[in-house]
Scaffold this active site. Structure first.
Site, PDB file in Angstrom:
ATOM      1  N   LYS A 141       0.781   3.518  -3.148  1.00  0.00           N
ATOM      2  CA  LYS A 141       1.155   5.579  -2.926  1.00  0.00           C
ATOM      3  C   LYS A 141       1.865   6.229  -3.181  1.00  0.00           C
ATOM      4  O   LYS A 141       1.577   7.451  -3.486  1.00  0.00           O
ATOM      5  CB  LYS A 141      -0.242   5.752  -1.753  1.00  0.00           C
ATOM      6  CG  LYS A 141      -1.185   4.668  -1.404  1.00  0.00           C
ATOM      7  CD  LYS A 141      -2.058   5.312  -2.157  1.00  0.00           C
ATOM      8  CE  LYS A 141      -3.544   5.215  -2.047  1.00  0.00           C
ATOM      9  NZ  LYS A 141      -4.724   5.446  -3.029  1.00  0.00           N
TER      10      LYS A 141
ATOM     11  N   TYR B 200       0.714  -1.171  -0.471  1.00  0.00           N
ATOM     12  CA  TYR B 200      -0.407  -0.040   0.283  1.00  0.00           C
ATOM     13  C   TYR B 200       1.095   1.240   0.344  1.00  0.00           C
ATOM     14  O   TYR B 200       0.601   2.379  -0.627  1.00  0.00           O
ATOM     15  CB  TYR B 200      -0.819  -0.416   0.721  1.00  0.00           C
ATOM     16  CG  TYR B 200      -1.922   1.082   1.328  1.00  0.00           C
ATOM     17  CD1 TYR B 200      -2.672   1.414   0.655  1.00  0.00           C
ATOM     18  CD2 TYR B 200      -1.969   1.988   1.659  1.00  0.00           C
ATOM     19  CE1 TYR B 200      -3.917   1.760   0.715  1.00  0.00           C
ATOM     20  CE2 TYR B 200      -2.358   3.267   2.492  1.00  0.00           C
ATOM     21  CZ  TYR B 200      -3.725   3.833   1.727  1.00  0.00           C
ATOM     22  OH  TYR B 200      -4.664   4.658   1.754  1.00  0.00           O
TER      23      TYR B 200
END
Ligand code: NAD
Length: 524
Positions: free
Chosen positions: A434, A430
């Site tokens: 990002k 994640y």
């Protein structure tokens, strides 16, 4: 109209009892009377009935203290049209129109009422029984001049000011409000009872009150600072606003005043108007819940048409319906942003429907947790497929249309995880995806800016959405709170202004930016 009807009735009576009066004259008298008698009941019937109607019935017995239902509805509309939050009321508190206005105010709205009369002529408990909105009204007793001075000293500004013309010193009160800037820049003054049942324009009137109201109307009409229009609603309602051209006359003498875009507003638009998105077409991926839903509402409220895109059609449909209920044009679509065909179909649908795409809100994202040494390739690919590949596909497909248009705003949802390593949860894929969103945003932001496209991203901190309600993450909330200077999680509503700003003309000089909204968490 009541006065006209009364006079017509007398005339008809005379006509009917006089055999010399021609039938045709009687016929036209009757016709005029029908029109005069029919208007008020018709206007009353056609005005939407609100809760205040029951209050009207309650306070009606005391006729002196009752102002009409229609006027209440008109004032409600004004409050709504001005978007008023603060209202100053100068006059005696009659009837229920003040409550009608209170109902139209938002929850944090307030009416400051300067009156020496008892509230509404009924006990406050009775009022509370009929409307909980009376809590928005604060009544200031005592000498009016002192109260007004206090408001000025406290630096108060009001969105709307109501003045009852039928009171002593109405002219002074009007002048005091204008001279002391109690009305905010784009505010509106309403003066009630400015027609005095039609007497104000009759030559032969000697009544002191009527003459005073006539003087007030003339003072306002010749005041270069304002524009006014008088509406024949019940006793007459004057609607007054600052004249947009009046500043010319007022400041011509002040040589130092610079009248440039800062003074008049860029393109003649004031700052809040520059945030409006009227006529714009937007889509929001992951719009079926959480942050995407809040973004969709915000863009729609600012004036854009919004396509709600989600993996789950049912969720998108619910949000599209919410928007339509608020009068916002909206469609729902199912699409998996990681699938190129879905993304292309999504953009084709929007363009076919609305002819353009001005705002691309690439927000869909997923979060999975695992220690890095255990992170499976499947988790890595899944995360990257949605968070980065999906975002790239959307940016590219929307970008191609925007490049042809020569205009576009792309707003990607990154995360505070692009700046820091949130802990104690482990989310290598994640965080990395990002960080990729930010670099993609920076690259496109610089590559396309000279062809009219701005690309920016928003990095929320920890937001209270279903994404963090998983069994793994739920127990961590208390731990996170100690890391957040703001001392609380973000709500989706904390992010809404940012998406409107980035979608609007006001942010045109901003590109490739990562706008962190995290209550200070990335600074600790
Ligand atoms: P959420 O899980 O509440 O909602 C995400 C929505 O996206 C869901 O409706 C889901 O159906 C949809 N979606 C998932 N995969 C999709 C796909 N492949 N194609 C289309 N739609 C898909 O999440 P949220 O909290 O609203 O998060 C939205 C965005 O904000 C995400 O990118 C997330 O990473 C980011 N974000 C969230 C937080 C947070 O704390 N909630 C913090 C920082 C960033």
């Amino acid at each position: 109209m009541g006065q006209i009807a009364e006079n017509l009735m007398k005339a008809r009576e005379i006509a009917l009892s006089d055999p010399h009066v021609p039938e045709q004259l009687k016929h036209y008298l009757q016709k005029a009377l029908d029109v005069a008698l029919g208007l008020d009941p018709y206007l009353d019937k056609m005005a939407t009935r609100e809760k205040t109607a029951s209050l009207e019935a309650k306070v009606k017995p005391d006729k002196e203290c009752t102002s009409g239902y229609l006027k209440g509805q008109v004032l409600r509309m004004f409050v709504h049209m001005v978007g008023a939050k603060s209202i100053l009321f100068i006059g005696s508190l009659k009837g229920y129109s003040i409550l009608a206005m209170a109902e139209a105010l938002p929850n944090d709205g307030k009416i400051t009422a300067c009156s020496i009369n008892p509230y509404l002529g009924v006990k406050s408990q009775e009022v509370s029984d009929y409307s909980s909105h009376d809590k928005k009204i604060s009544v200031k007793g005592g000498p009016l001049a002192d109260t007004l001075e206090e408001l000025v000293a406290a630096g108060k500004r009001f969105d709307m000011v109501f003045i009852d013309a039928d009171q002593r010193n109405a002219v002074n009160n009007y002048n005091f409000v204008m001279d002391n800037h109690l009305l905010r820049m784009d505010g509106v003054i309403c003066v009630e009872n400015t027609l005095m049942k039609g007497q104000v324009y009759l030559e032969t009137i000697l009544d002191e009150n009527v003459l005073a109201v006539r003087k007030l109307n003339n003072v306002i009409n010749s005041d270069p600072r304002v524009e006014q229009v008088i509406l024949p609603v019940e006793g007459g309602v004057s609607v007054i606003r600052r004249s947009p051209t009046s500043t010319d006359g007022v400041i011509e003498s002040q040589k130092a005043v610079v009248k440039d875009d800062v003074f008049w507003g860029y393109n003649g638009c004031r700052i809040l108007d520059r945030l409006r998105l009227d006529g714009r077409v937007a889509y929001v991926t992951g719009g079926g819940q959480g942050i995407g839903r809040a973004f969709a509402h915000a863009l729609g409220e600012a004036g854009a048409k919004v396509a709600i895109v989600d993996l789950v059609l049912a969720k998108a449909e619910v949000v599209a319906e919410e928007l339509r209920l608020k009068g916002i044009e909206s469609i729902a679509m199912a699409a998996d942003v990681s699938e190129p065909e879905d993304v292309q179909r999504m953009l084709d649908t929007v363009v076919t429907r609305w002819g353009a795409v001005h705002i691309a809100c690439n927000n869909a994202g997923i979060n999975m947790n695992s220690a890095s040494e255990d992170t499976s390739l499947e988790e890595w690919d899944k995360t990257f497929n949605v968070n980065l590949r999906g975002l790239f596909l959307c940016c590219q497909a929307a970008g191609r249309i925007m490049l042809k248009q020569g205009y576009g705003k792309i707003i990607n949802t990154a995360s505070m995880a692009s700046l820091i390593v949130p802990h104690p949860q482990k989310q290598l894929a994640y965080n990395t995806s990002k960080a990729g969103v930010v670099k993609l945003t920076q690259t496109l932001g610089t590559e396309w800016i000279d062809r009219g496209i701005r690309v920016n991203c928003i990095s929320p901190g920890i937001v209270d959405t279903p994404l963090i309600h998983s069994e793994d993450l739920k127990p961590l909330v208390q731990r996170w709170l100690t890391d957040i200077p703001a001392g609380k999680l973000a709500q989706v509503t904390d992010l809404q202004a940012a998406v409107v700003y980035l979608a609007s003309e006001a942010s045109d000089y901003m590109t490739g930016h990562n706008l962190a909204i995290e209550g200070g968490q990335s600074l600790w």
